[in-house]
Design a protein around this motif. Sequence first.
Motif, PDB file in Angstrom:
ATOM      1  N   ARG A  63      25.648   5.608 -14.227  1.00  0.00           N
ATOM      2  CA  ARG A  63      25.187   7.283 -14.613  1.00  0.00           C
ATOM      3  C   ARG A  63      24.826   7.509 -15.818  1.00  0.00           C
ATOM      4  O   ARG A  63      25.501   7.204 -16.577  1.00  0.00           O
ATOM      5  CB  ARG A  63      26.410   8.219 -14.308  1.00  0.00           C
ATOM      6  CG  ARG A  63      26.656   8.191 -12.463  1.00  0.00           C
ATOM      7  CD  ARG A  63      27.569   9.316 -12.374  1.00  0.00           C
ATOM      8  NE  ARG A  63      27.855   9.250 -10.730  1.00  0.00           N
ATOM      9  CZ  ARG A  63      28.858   9.254 -10.375  1.00  0.00           C
ATOM     10  NH1 ARG A  63      29.987   9.338 -11.155  1.00  0.00           N
ATOM     11  NH2 ARG A  63      29.146   9.407  -9.188  1.00  0.00           N
ATOM     12  N   THR A  64      23.718   8.047 -16.133  1.00  0.00           N
ATOM     13  CA  THR A  64      23.262   8.423 -17.320  1.00  0.00           C
ATOM     14  C   THR A  64      22.694   9.847 -17.413  1.00  0.00           C
ATOM     15  O   THR A  64      22.213  10.351 -16.619  1.00  0.00           O
ATOM     16  CB  THR A  64      21.900   7.623 -17.487  1.00  0.00           C
ATOM     17  OG1 THR A  64      21.953   6.221 -17.530  1.00  0.00           O
ATOM     18  CG2 THR A  64      21.149   8.037 -19.204  1.00  0.00           C
ATOM     19  N   ALA A  65      23.298  10.696 -18.428  1.00  0.00           N
ATOM     20  CA  ALA A  65      23.229  11.818 -18.503  1.00  0.00           C
ATOM     21  C   ALA A  65      23.051  12.022 -20.239  1.00  0.00           C
ATOM     22  O   ALA A  65      23.305  11.298 -21.063  1.00  0.00           O
ATOM     23  CB  ALA A  65      24.302  12.565 -18.069  1.00  0.00           C
ATOM     24  N   VAL A  66      22.508  13.507 -20.349  1.00  0.00           N
ATOM     25  CA  VAL A  66      22.179  14.049 -21.931  1.00  0.00           C
ATOM     26  C   VAL A  66      23.260  14.749 -22.211  1.00  0.00           C
ATOM     27  O   VAL A  66      23.627  15.731 -21.410  1.00  0.00           O
ATOM     28  CB  VAL A  66      20.809  14.623 -22.070  1.00  0.00           C
ATOM     29  CG1 VAL A  66      21.034  15.079 -23.373  1.00  0.00           C
ATOM     30  CG2 VAL A  66      19.794  13.519 -21.749  1.00  0.00           C
ATOM     31  N   ASP A  67      24.261  14.389 -23.286  1.00  0.00           N
ATOM     32  CA  ASP A  67      25.351  15.364 -23.610  1.00  0.00           C
ATOM     33  C   ASP A  67      24.647  16.638 -24.289  1.00  0.00           C
ATOM     34  O   ASP A  67      23.944  16.476 -25.298  1.00  0.00           O
ATOM     35  CB  ASP A  67      25.969  14.768 -24.752  1.00  0.00           C
ATOM     36  CG  ASP A  67      27.388  15.550 -25.210  1.00  0.00           C
ATOM     37  OD1 ASP A  67      27.622  16.539 -24.496  1.00  0.00           O
ATOM     38  OD2 ASP A  67      28.075  15.023 -26.139  1.00  0.00           O
ATOM     39  N   PRO A  68      25.026  17.757 -23.837  1.00  0.00           N
ATOM     40  CA  PRO A  68      24.249  19.055 -24.244  1.00  0.00           C
ATOM     41  C   PRO A  68      24.891  19.507 -25.535  1.00  0.00           C
ATOM     42  O   PRO A  68      23.893  20.138 -26.322  1.00  0.00           O
ATOM     43  CB  PRO A  68      24.634  20.258 -23.209  1.00  0.00           C
ATOM     44  CG  PRO A  68      25.733  19.496 -22.458  1.00  0.00           C
ATOM     45  CD  PRO A  68      25.760  17.912 -22.810  1.00  0.00           C
ATOM     46  N   ALA A  69      25.793  19.301 -26.079  1.00  0.00           N
ATOM     47  CA  ALA A  69      26.272  19.334 -27.385  1.00  0.00           C
ATOM     48  C   ALA A  69      25.571  18.806 -28.420  1.00  0.00           C
ATOM     49  O   ALA A  69      25.156  19.199 -29.275  1.00  0.00           O
ATOM     50  CB  ALA A  69      27.767  19.358 -27.696  1.00  0.00           C
ATOM     51  N   SER A  70      25.448  17.506 -28.354  1.00  0.00           N
ATOM     52  CA  SER A  70      24.918  16.476 -29.333  1.00  0.00           C
ATOM     53  C   SER A  70      23.468  16.057 -29.141  1.00  0.00           C
ATOM     54  O   SER A  70      22.836  15.644 -30.131  1.00  0.00           O
ATOM     55  CB  SER A  70      25.724  15.351 -29.671  1.00  0.00           C
ATOM     56  OG  SER A  70      25.879  14.431 -28.423  1.00  0.00           O
ATOM     57  N   GLY A  71      23.059  16.274 -27.811  1.00  0.00           N
ATOM     58  CA  GLY A  71      21.832  15.739 -27.726  1.00  0.00           C
ATOM     59  C   GLY A  71      21.597  14.239 -27.492  1.00  0.00           C
ATOM     60  O   GLY A  71      20.397  13.678 -27.157  1.00  0.00           O
ATOM     61  N   GLU A  72      23.026  13.473 -27.204  1.00  0.00           N
ATOM     62  CA  GLU A  72      22.909  12.177 -27.101  1.00  0.00           C
ATOM     63  C   GLU A  72      22.695  11.841 -25.703  1.00  0.00           C
ATOM     64  O   GLU A  72      23.298  12.476 -24.905  1.00  0.00           O
ATOM     65  CB  GLU A  72      24.081  11.128 -27.950  1.00  0.00           C
ATOM     66  CG  GLU A  72      23.936  11.470 -29.498  1.00  0.00           C
ATOM     67  CD  GLU A  72      25.381  10.889 -29.926  1.00  0.00           C
ATOM     68  OE1 GLU A  72      26.032  10.338 -29.198  1.00  0.00           O
ATOM     69  OE2 GLU A  72      25.450  11.179 -31.133  1.00  0.00           O
ATOM     70  N   GLN A  73      22.314  10.574 -25.453  1.00  0.00           N
ATOM     71  CA  GLN A  73      22.051  10.200 -24.106  1.00  0.00           C
ATOM     72  C   GLN A  73      23.419   9.288 -23.794  1.00  0.00           C
ATOM     73  O   GLN A  73      24.005   8.264 -24.627  1.00  0.00           O
ATOM     74  CB  GLN A  73      20.758   9.124 -23.825  1.00  0.00           C
ATOM     75  CG  GLN A  73      20.942   8.709 -22.335  1.00  0.00           C
ATOM     76  CD  GLN A  73      19.479   7.775 -22.410  1.00  0.00           C
ATOM     77  OE1 GLN A  73      18.942   7.704 -23.090  1.00  0.00           O
ATOM     78  NE2 GLN A  73      19.409   7.306 -21.244  1.00  0.00           N
ATOM     79  N   VAL A  74      24.433   9.566 -22.653  1.00  0.00           N
ATOM     80  CA  VAL A  74      25.490   8.943 -22.476  1.00  0.00           C
ATOM     81  C   VAL A  74      25.286   8.265 -21.336  1.00  0.00           C
ATOM     82  O   VAL A  74      24.799   8.842 -20.157  1.00  0.00           O
ATOM     83  CB  VAL A  74      26.694   9.953 -22.481  1.00  0.00           C
ATOM     84  CG1 VAL A  74      27.892   9.528 -21.945  1.00  0.00           C
ATOM     85  CG2 VAL A  74      26.832  11.034 -23.710  1.00  0.00           C
ATOM     86  N   THR A  75      25.841   7.027 -21.428  1.00  0.00           N
ATOM     87  CA  THR A  75      25.895   6.063 -20.077  1.00  0.00           C
ATOM     88  C   THR A  75      27.331   5.773 -19.722  1.00  0.00           C
ATOM     89  O   THR A  75      27.963   5.471 -20.501  1.00  0.00           O
ATOM     90  CB  THR A  75      25.157   4.757 -20.335  1.00  0.00           C
ATOM     91  OG1 THR A  75      23.639   5.219 -20.603  1.00  0.00           O
ATOM     92  CG2 THR A  75      25.162   3.997 -19.065  1.00  0.00           C
ATOM     93  N   ARG A  76      27.629   5.985 -18.464  1.00  0.00           N
ATOM     94  CA  ARG A  76      28.956   5.777 -17.850  1.00  0.00           C
ATOM     95  C   ARG A  76      28.730   4.652 -16.807  1.00  0.00           C
ATOM     96  O   ARG A  76      27.923   4.829 -15.822  1.00  0.00           O
ATOM     97  CB  ARG A  76      29.735   6.867 -17.276  1.00  0.00           C
ATOM     98  CG  ARG A  76      31.060   6.693 -16.612  1.00  0.00           C
ATOM     99  CD  ARG A  76      31.719   8.008 -16.162  1.00  0.00           C
ATOM    100  NE  ARG A  76      31.780   8.837 -17.157  1.00  0.00           N
ATOM    101  CZ  ARG A  76      32.607   9.790 -17.064  1.00  0.00           C
ATOM    102  NH1 ARG A  76      32.800  10.362 -15.838  1.00  0.00           N
ATOM    103  NH2 ARG A  76      33.144  10.447 -17.956  1.00  0.00           N
ATOM    104  N   GLN A  77      29.581   3.575 -16.803  1.00  0.00           N
ATOM    105  CA  GLN A  77      29.511   2.495 -15.594  1.00  0.00           C
ATOM    106  C   GLN A  77      31.064   2.456 -15.255  1.00  0.00           C
ATOM    107  O   GLN A  77      32.040   2.614 -15.838  1.00  0.00           O
ATOM    108  CB  GLN A  77      29.198   1.142 -16.338  1.00  0.00           C
ATOM    109  CG  GLN A  77      27.920   0.980 -16.914  1.00  0.00           C
ATOM    110  CD  GLN A  77      27.677  -0.296 -17.393  1.00  0.00           C
ATOM    111  OE1 GLN A  77      28.661  -1.097 -17.490  1.00  0.00           O
ATOM    112  NE2 GLN A  77      26.473  -0.560 -17.617  1.00  0.00           N
ATOM    113  N   THR A  78      30.975   2.480 -13.709  1.00  0.00           N
ATOM    114  CA  THR A  78      32.074   2.665 -13.033  1.00  0.00           C
ATOM    115  C   THR A  78      32.146   1.289 -11.952  1.00  0.00           C
ATOM    116  O   THR A  78      31.139   1.278 -11.328  1.00  0.00           O
ATOM    117  CB  THR A  78      32.392   3.767 -12.180  1.00  0.00           C
ATOM    118  OG1 THR A  78      32.304   4.923 -12.840  1.00  0.00           O
ATOM    119  CG2 THR A  78      33.620   4.080 -11.353  1.00  0.00           C
TER     120      THR A  78
END
Length: 86
Positions: A63-78
């Motif tokens: 899953r890839t999402a943009v962190d609203p607080a910092s504007g960084e792209q966050v990728t989570r792998q499960t």
Amino acid sequence: MGIGSGIALFVIGAILAFAVNIDLGGAVDLTTIGYILMGAGVVVFLISLVFTLRRRQTTATTRTAVDPASGEQVTRQTRDSNDPLV
């Protein structure tokens, strides 16, 4: 019982059905018993094979999402697996 047990039942049944020519008095037919063991061996083999293949299923999710607080792209792998070694 596992895959080896299914193969063993099938082999023992084939030996009784095709290789043994002993007359036991008509009450017991070794050819029929051999065919029954061969059928049971095939059933045990197929059931064991299905359970073995089901156990090795693995699900991977990214899953890839943009962190609203910092504007960084966050990728989570499960990774979800039924086998603890995978």
